[in-house]
Design a protein around this motif. Sequence first.
Motif, PDB file in Angstrom:
ATOM      1  N   GLY A   1     -12.188   5.294   5.818  1.00 12.38           N
ATOM      2  CA  GLY A   1     -12.423   3.965   5.964  1.00 12.38           C
ATOM      3  C   GLY A   1     -11.705   3.093   6.134  1.00 12.38           C
ATOM      4  N   VAL A   2     -10.417   2.837   5.893  1.00  8.44           N
ATOM      5  CA  VAL A   2      -8.696   2.102   5.466  1.00  8.44           C
ATOM      6  C   VAL A   2      -8.829   2.248   7.340  1.00  8.44           C
ATOM      7  CG1 VAL A   2      -7.178   1.525   5.051  1.00  8.44           C
ATOM      8  CG2 VAL A   2      -8.297   2.379   3.233  1.00  8.44           C
ATOM      9  N   THR A   3      -9.068   0.866   7.920  1.00 10.76           N
ATOM     10  CA  THR A   3      -8.371   0.930   8.653  1.00 10.76           C
ATOM     11  C   THR A   3      -6.792   0.398   8.998  1.00 10.76           C
ATOM     12  OG1 THR A   3      -8.733  -1.290   9.387  1.00 10.76           O
ATOM     13  CG2 THR A   3     -10.807   0.698   9.870  1.00 10.76           C
ATOM     14  N   SER A   4      -6.660  -1.015   8.073  1.00 14.71           N
ATOM     15  CA  SER A   4      -4.881  -0.857   8.160  1.00 14.71           C
ATOM     16  C   SER A   4      -4.651  -1.177   6.825  1.00 14.71           C
ATOM     17  CB  SER A   4      -4.997  -2.402   8.596  1.00 14.71           C
ATOM     18  OG  SER A   4      -5.543  -3.530   8.420  1.00 14.71           O
ATOM     19  N   VAL A   5      -2.608  -1.135   6.919  1.00 17.68           N
ATOM     20  CA  VAL A   5      -2.866  -1.633   4.996  1.00 17.68           C
ATOM     21  C   VAL A   5      -1.956  -2.445   5.563  1.00 17.68           C
ATOM     22  CG1 VAL A   5      -1.776  -0.474   2.983  1.00 17.68           C
ATOM     23  CG2 VAL A   5      -3.748   0.662   4.987  1.00 17.68           C
ATOM     24  N   THR A   6      -1.591  -3.688   4.576  1.00 18.87           N
ATOM     25  CA  THR A   6      -0.729  -4.397   4.482  1.00 18.87           C
ATOM     26  C   THR A   6      -0.528  -4.640   2.248  1.00 18.87           C
ATOM     27  OG1 THR A   6      -2.034  -6.315   5.662  1.00 18.87           O
ATOM     28  CG2 THR A   6      -0.249  -7.594   4.573  1.00 18.87           C
ATOM     29  N   ASN A   7       0.886  -3.874   3.124  1.00 18.01           N
ATOM     30  CA  ASN A   7       1.779  -3.999   1.602  1.00 18.01           C
ATOM     31  C   ASN A   7       2.613  -4.922   1.202  1.00 18.01           C
ATOM     32  OD1 ASN A   7       3.355  -2.504  -0.885  1.00 18.01           O
ATOM     33  ND2 ASN A   7       3.678  -1.051   0.732  1.00 18.01           N
ATOM     34  N   LYS A   8       2.036  -5.328   0.242  1.00 18.83           N
ATOM     35  CA  LYS A   8       3.016  -6.145  -0.322  1.00 18.83           C
ATOM     36  C   LYS A   8       3.394  -6.236  -2.632  1.00 18.83           C
ATOM     37  CE  LYS A   8       0.204 -10.295   2.306  1.00 18.83           C
ATOM     38  NZ  LYS A   8      -0.401 -11.678   1.107  1.00 18.83           N
ATOM     39  N   LEU A   9       4.171  -5.135  -2.370  1.00 18.46           N
ATOM     40  CA  LEU A   9       4.272  -4.077  -3.884  1.00 18.46           C
ATOM     41  C   LEU A   9       5.594  -4.644  -3.561  1.00 18.46           C
ATOM     42  CD1 LEU A   9       2.924  -0.739  -3.375  1.00 18.46           C
ATOM     43  CD2 LEU A   9       1.731  -2.997  -4.744  1.00 18.46           C
ATOM     44  N   THR A  10       5.994  -5.172  -5.115  1.00 15.97           N
ATOM     45  CA  THR A  10       7.392  -5.329  -5.601  1.00 15.97           C
ATOM     46  C   THR A  10       7.935  -4.224  -6.248  1.00 15.97           C
ATOM     47  OG1 THR A  10       6.668  -7.054  -7.067  1.00 15.97           O
ATOM     48  CG2 THR A  10       7.386  -7.427  -4.437  1.00 15.97           C
ATOM     49  N   VAL A  11       8.889  -4.216  -6.886  1.00 16.02           N
ATOM     50  CA  VAL A  11       9.593  -3.467  -7.668  1.00 16.02           C
ATOM     51  C   VAL A  11       9.349  -4.347  -9.228  1.00 16.02           C
ATOM     52  CG1 VAL A  11      11.625  -2.069  -8.946  1.00 16.02           C
ATOM     53  CG2 VAL A  11      10.529  -1.648  -6.046  1.00 16.02           C
ATOM     54  N   LYS A  12       8.975  -3.825 -10.339  1.00 16.74           N
ATOM     55  CA  LYS A  12       8.490  -4.940 -11.226  1.00 16.74           C
ATOM     56  C   LYS A  12      10.406  -4.315 -11.868  1.00 16.74           C
ATOM     57  CE  LYS A  12       5.574  -4.109 -14.158  1.00 16.74           C
ATOM     58  NZ  LYS A  12       4.926  -3.450 -15.536  1.00 16.74           N
ATOM     59  N   LYS A  13      10.878  -5.751 -12.420  1.00 10.12           N
ATOM     60  CA  LYS A  13      12.227  -5.866 -13.401  1.00 10.12           C
ATOM     61  C   LYS A  13      12.122  -5.300 -14.616  1.00 10.12           C
ATOM     62  CE  LYS A  13      13.857  -8.770 -10.169  1.00 10.12           C
ATOM     63  NZ  LYS A  13      14.947 -10.024  -9.308  1.00 10.12           N
ATOM     64  N   PRO A  14      12.873  -4.301 -15.311  1.00  3.78           N
ATOM     65  CA  PRO A  14      13.485  -3.873 -16.534  1.00  3.78           C
ATOM     66  C   PRO A  14      13.547  -5.152 -17.349  1.00  3.78           C
ATOM     67  CG  PRO A  14      14.963  -3.046 -15.828  1.00  3.78           C
ATOM     68  CD  PRO A  14      13.887  -3.856 -14.681  1.00  3.78           C
TER      69      PRO A  14
END
Length: 128
Positions: free
Chosen positions: A111-124
């Motif tokens: 069902g997913v047609t497109s993905v916009t990825n706005k994930l970032t790496v959490k700083k410790p």
Amino acid sequence: MKTIKTLGLAVAALFVAMSTTTWCHADEAASSPSSAQGASTTAGSGAVATTGRKADRALRRKIYAAIGKYKEINAGDISVIAKDGAVTLNGTVTEATQISKVEAIARGVPGVTSVTNKLTVKKPFGGM
């Protein structure tokens, strides 16, 4: 003074009468089979919007369930927005490699047609 109160009551009564009339007409249009093209289009678009929102919520749940299968990824720090098959991923992950992994997981959900990825790496904690 009495004139102002009377005028205020008249205006309030007018608003109540107008809203009651509007509600009655809306119920008639929704409950009766309509022969006019405009009325059927209006009633139909509401049903489509409700169905679309349900489908979007179902897709979000499927994506969260798919991400949840991977214990090393904290799905609680990721938000998923779905709109007509287009998915946006927001939030943080603990490692840079997880960014592409979460995107791949989301793309693999039916069902997913497109993905916009706005994930970032959490700083410790400590900022290093």
